[in-house]
Design an enzyme around this catalytic site. Sequence first.
Site, PDB file in Angstrom:
ATOM      1  NE  ARG A   1       4.138   9.356   1.791  1.00 26.53           N
ATOM      2  CZ  ARG A   1       5.077   8.430   2.066  1.00 26.53           C
ATOM      3  NH1 ARG A   1       6.137   8.758   2.788  1.00 26.53           N
ATOM      4  NH2 ARG A   1       4.956   7.208   1.623  1.00 26.53           N
TER       5      ARG A   1
ATOM      6  CE  LYS B   1       2.107   4.026   4.169  1.00 27.15           C
ATOM      7  NZ  LYS B   1       3.245   4.660   3.478  1.00 27.15           N
ATOM      8  CG  ASN B   2       2.649  -0.067   4.309  1.00 25.50           C
ATOM      9  OD1 ASN B   2       2.639   0.955   3.620  1.00 25.50           O
ATOM     10  ND2 ASN B   2       3.611  -0.312   5.183  1.00 25.50           N
TER      11      ASN B   2
ATOM     12  CB  CYS C   1      10.040   7.996   1.778  1.00 26.26           C
ATOM     13  SG  CYS C   1       8.799   8.468   2.975  1.00 26.26           S
TER      14      CYS C   1
ATOM     15  NE  ARG D   1      10.287   1.299  -2.248  1.00 27.74           N
ATOM     16  CZ  ARG D   1       9.337   1.579  -1.346  1.00 27.74           C
ATOM     17  NH1 ARG D   1       8.077   1.606  -1.699  1.00 27.74           N
ATOM     18  NH2 ARG D   1       9.646   1.846  -0.109  1.00 27.74           N
TER      19      ARG D   1
ATOM     20  CG  ASP E   1       8.186   0.439   6.766  1.00 31.11           C
ATOM     21  OD1 ASP E   1       9.121   0.870   6.061  1.00 31.11           O
ATOM     22  OD2 ASP E   1       7.046   0.236   6.317  1.00 31.11           O
TER      23      ASP E   1
END
Length: 420
Positions: free
Chosen positions: A399, A22-23, A116, A121, A307
């Site tokens: 997600r 995903k990232n 999230c 951030r 993560d």
Amino acid sequence: MQKLIVDGGQCLCGELSLQGSKNSALPIMAASLLAEGECVLTGCPKLTDIYSASRILNHTGCRCRFSGNTAVINSESADKSSIPEKMMSEMRSSIIFMGALLGRMGECTVSCPGGCELGPRPIDMHISALKKMGVEINDNYGRIVCRAKGKIHGARISLPFPSVGATENVILCAVKAEGETIINNAAREPEISDLCGFLRACGADISGDGESRIIIRGKTRLHGCEYGIMSDRIAGATYMCMTAATGGELILTNACVNAEESFISVLEQTGCSIYTGKDRIYLKCPRKLKALSERVRTMPHPGFPTDAQAILMAAILKSDGTSVFEENIFDCRYRHTDALIKMGADIQVLGKAAVVKGVSRLYGASVDATDLRGGAAMAVAALAAEGTTEIGSISHIDRGYERIEEAVTRLGGKMRRVSV
């Protein structure tokens, strides 16, 4: 609404092919805005965040379609540089469209990202870096209006922290800028290298990715290409933790072994035997894990990934001894601990540190996912618990994990999705 129902106590054993990252996929999808022609992305995971990125691309005028795990993106007709706040709020990574739209159109209007709630951030680093490249940026009540003063140009940029998002935005803005851009203290994550690999396949001139100094020499045009997304190292860590928590045995295929090294070296402390091949990881776990012999400190790559903190914590809840975690990336990354304590875990959170004392038993409970990785941690603990666990708010989990219940079932676990 949907829930995951998990019947614990089953030993996970078997073989699993990892989903795409995903990232990695999200910034590469944004980068497709910069290419003239069609981009074909294989190994693209079917996730809600990916679909959110697809909607943003279609809103800009791109044509984005999916077939299985392949995304086909054509940006020739892209003509909108403003992204609605509702679309921006659907995921944390939406801010990467700032750099891509600036690189494509020289202007954009975006807002702060959603996703999230892991604590602040800030995007100050993004804004400061882009200003050095000739971009004028104004914050109008949460709407961030960016416009190039003339041509966007290269710059020497030193990031105060190796931020993944800021590094990605500078790269995306710089690949078609005039002149040379140098990023010092750049993020070194494997996903950064995957983004650069895609852009090079489109004709970009980038070197140094994977190290702390990245050099980008701007090109006038980029072309489309076909590119395979790397596998998801955090999904890999999650399934290894599920297997470890249940004392099982796992073969992961389609794995980026080098990207998993920082996690594997820590998991081995629990007594697990781990062997790696070119794109395979074999994991054999004892029935009772040992506590971690060293404090786990989350750090930018190549350090231990933030993560993976929650999912590893869930895996060692029944270990023999006491383990200590130190979270150095996000302020609110222990929100999952209340649910784990509800299931019988012994965890004390003291500021940045969390002390985990192994317990003999965990129990099923009704819990709600607090965020993506926190929800995955609850799934890990549920598989090791006695009885049945119900996990709500699983939109967080969706997600980042492609039908997590199907992967667990394939390994012999009992997890199912129900509508409520």
